[in-house]
Design an enzyme around this catalytic site. Structure first.
Site, PDB file in Angstrom:
ATOM      1  N   SER A 154      -5.083  -5.759  -3.321  1.00 46.66           N
ATOM      2  CA  SER A 154      -5.795  -5.182  -2.179  1.00 46.66           C
ATOM      3  C   SER A 154      -5.509  -3.715  -1.916  1.00 46.66           C
ATOM      4  O   SER A 154      -6.219  -3.084  -1.138  1.00 46.66           O
ATOM      5  CB  SER A 154      -5.478  -5.986  -0.907  1.00 46.66           C
ATOM      6  OG  SER A 154      -5.859  -7.325  -1.069  1.00 46.66           O
ATOM      7  N   LYS A 206      -5.000   0.027   8.503  1.00 47.51           N
ATOM      8  CA  LYS A 206      -5.746  -1.192   8.193  1.00 47.51           C
ATOM      9  C   LYS A 206      -5.664  -2.172   9.356  1.00 47.51           C
ATOM     10  O   LYS A 206      -4.596  -2.375   9.944  1.00 47.51           O
ATOM     11  CB  LYS A 206      -5.193  -1.822   6.913  1.00 47.51           C
ATOM     12  CG  LYS A 206      -5.939  -3.073   6.461  1.00 47.51           C
ATOM     13  CD  LYS A 206      -5.365  -3.596   5.155  1.00 47.51           C
ATOM     14  CE  LYS A 206      -6.064  -4.855   4.686  1.00 47.51           C
ATOM     15  NZ  LYS A 206      -5.557  -5.340   3.382  1.00 47.51           N
ATOM     16  N   SER A 261      -8.655  -5.957  -0.234  1.00 48.73           N
ATOM     17  CA  SER A 261      -9.158  -6.104   1.119  1.00 48.73           C
ATOM     18  C   SER A 261      -9.031  -4.814   1.944  1.00 48.73           C
ATOM     19  O   SER A 261      -9.569  -4.734   3.055  1.00 48.73           O
ATOM     20  CB  SER A 261      -8.382  -7.217   1.834  1.00 48.73           C
ATOM     21  OG  SER A 261      -6.992  -6.912   1.891  1.00 48.73           O
TER      22      SER A 261
END
Length: 428
Positions: A168, A75, A144
């Site tokens: 997330s 990420k 996210s």
């Protein structure tokens, strides 16, 4: 787009690399080819290693270790040496990182190959990136950690790192139909990660199976802190469905009811639990703690380059700065007290079975979905494991999450692996 998981499990990749059955870089090359073939549709990646860069790596280094030859996505709030970190805010993208984040360094030392950076919402908050849900491009992939979940769901990588502050990790896992694991707070080192909420941010990961998730846990977590749960005896499972902020759709409720029947037929005792007062307090605590810490983390960026940030982020910073220290510390005290309340809330239960989301991925790409079923566990810091178990009538993934007491990460994964097998087999 026809979806299929990455063609090899983590265990198979490691075996092939160690045994010499395949070149150590073979799985990474497959991954890069899949990205080149599919990412124009999914848009899960912000940066991908050039294919020629694999030739510069030392094959011997990736032919040993617990994750030998395993390609992994990272990420884009976590540093990878020689790759840019963009935080989901393209105008603020930094140059290539000098060093790996601690978690990435541990994976690399175990033989894994970080092949690229995956899309995140802006500063891992609310404004989504360009990623599409591989199952339904007009539906949100969640956030996210959207890019990491979608990359695994589309078969571009077998595993990928994400992070969770509210929901997330678990929400994208649910919407994209992959296994998602959020460890206990403070179990995975966060050095080299952009922290926005000091007491909530947690690094987790996605995989196609619980077994693959366990392989990363062996490297990043190690042994459990407390007592482990035995999986060879009947389990007591607390079932918590209520949430004061959202309801549960009929299909998701029916899937959890089915799961309880299947698990009950195999000896588990599923006990309904109501914790309305505690849930409401935890949701309040999350709102206060998250906004207070997020605002103070991002205020320097907002002050200098606010014109390059979304209105939603600037509003969140303003909201957080308006929260007083007294209210913040009151909620931190509630967080600390409830974090130690497993036995008071759930008695002798081994795990909690609870929804991951109110329902399947909703239509639209301008939002990331409802995190109400995730926030309370993020405040508590307890480990969470999403299990994809079925599909809705519209063809969207359905599933549920298992929650364990703090420090029982490996025990939760072991239980989850056993229960997931039962739920998948009975669902066929």
């Amino acid at each position: 787009m026809a979806l299929a998981p990455f063609p090899l499990s983590v265990a198979a990749i490691v075996h092939r690399a160690k045994s010499g059955e395949a070149e150590p870089m073979d799985a990474a090359r497959q991954s890069l080819a899949a990205i080149a073939r599919m990412d124009a549709d999914v848009q899960a990646w912000t940066h991908v290693m050039p294919a020629g860069a694999l030739d510069k790596l030392d094959p011997a280094r990736h032919a040993v270790g617990a994750l030998a030859g395993v390609p992994i996505g990272i990420k884009d709030v976590i540093d990878v040496a020689d790759m840019p970190t963009g935080f989901g805010a393209p105008a603020l993208t930094s140059g290539p990182a000098t060093f790996d984040a601690c978690s990435v360094g541990m994976l690399r030392a175990a033989g894994a190959i970080p092949i690229g950076k995956t899309v995140t919402a802006e500063f891992a908050f609310r404004t989504p990136g360009p990623t599409r849900n591989p199952h339904a491009p007009t539906h949100t992939p969640g956030g996210s950690s959207s890019g990491s979940a979608a990359a695994v769901a589309a078969g571009m990588v077998p595993v990928a790192l994400g992070t969770q502050t509210g929901g997330s990790m678990i929400r994208p896992a649910a919407f994209c139909g992959v296994v998602g694991f959020k460890p206990s707070s403070d179990r995975v080192f966060r050095d080299g990660m952009k922290l926005t909420c000091e007491s909530l941010d947690t690094i987790g990961w996605y995989a196609n199976s619980v077994q693959d998730a366990q392989a990363l846990a062996d490297v990043l977590i190690g042994a459990d802190v407390g007592d482990t749960v035995q999986t060879d005896r009947p389990l007591t499972i607390a079932v918590q469905l209520g949430n004061p902020r959202t309801g549960l759709c009929a299909e998701s409720r029916a899937e959890i009811v089915r799961a309880c029947k299947v698990l009950g037929a195999h000896g588990a005792q599923c006990v309904p639990v109501e914790a309305e007062r505690e849930t409401a307090l935890l949701l309040q605590a999350h709102d206060v703690i998250m906004h207070y810490e997020f605002a103070r983390s991002l205020a320097p960026v907002a002050q200098r380059q606010g014109d390059r940030l979304s209105a939603a982020l600037l509003q969140a910073v303003a909201q957080g700065l308006a929260i007083g220290a007294g209210q913040y510390h009151e909620m931190r005290a509630a967080q600390a007290s409830l974090r130690r309340s497993w036995h008071a809330l759930f008695g002798g239960a081994d795990i909690v079975l609870t929804p991951s989301t109110p329902g399947p991925a909703p239509r639209g790409l301008g939002h990331t979905g409802d995190a109400s079923f995730n926030k309370i566990w993020s405040v508590l810091g307890w480990p969470c494991l999403h299990l994809p178990t079925a599909f809705s009538r519209a063809g969207l993934p359905l599933g549920m999450q298992l929650v364990g007491d703090w420090g029982s990460d490996r025990a939760l994964l072991a239980i989850g692996r056993k229960l997931h097998h039962l739920l998948i087999q009975q669902g066929k």
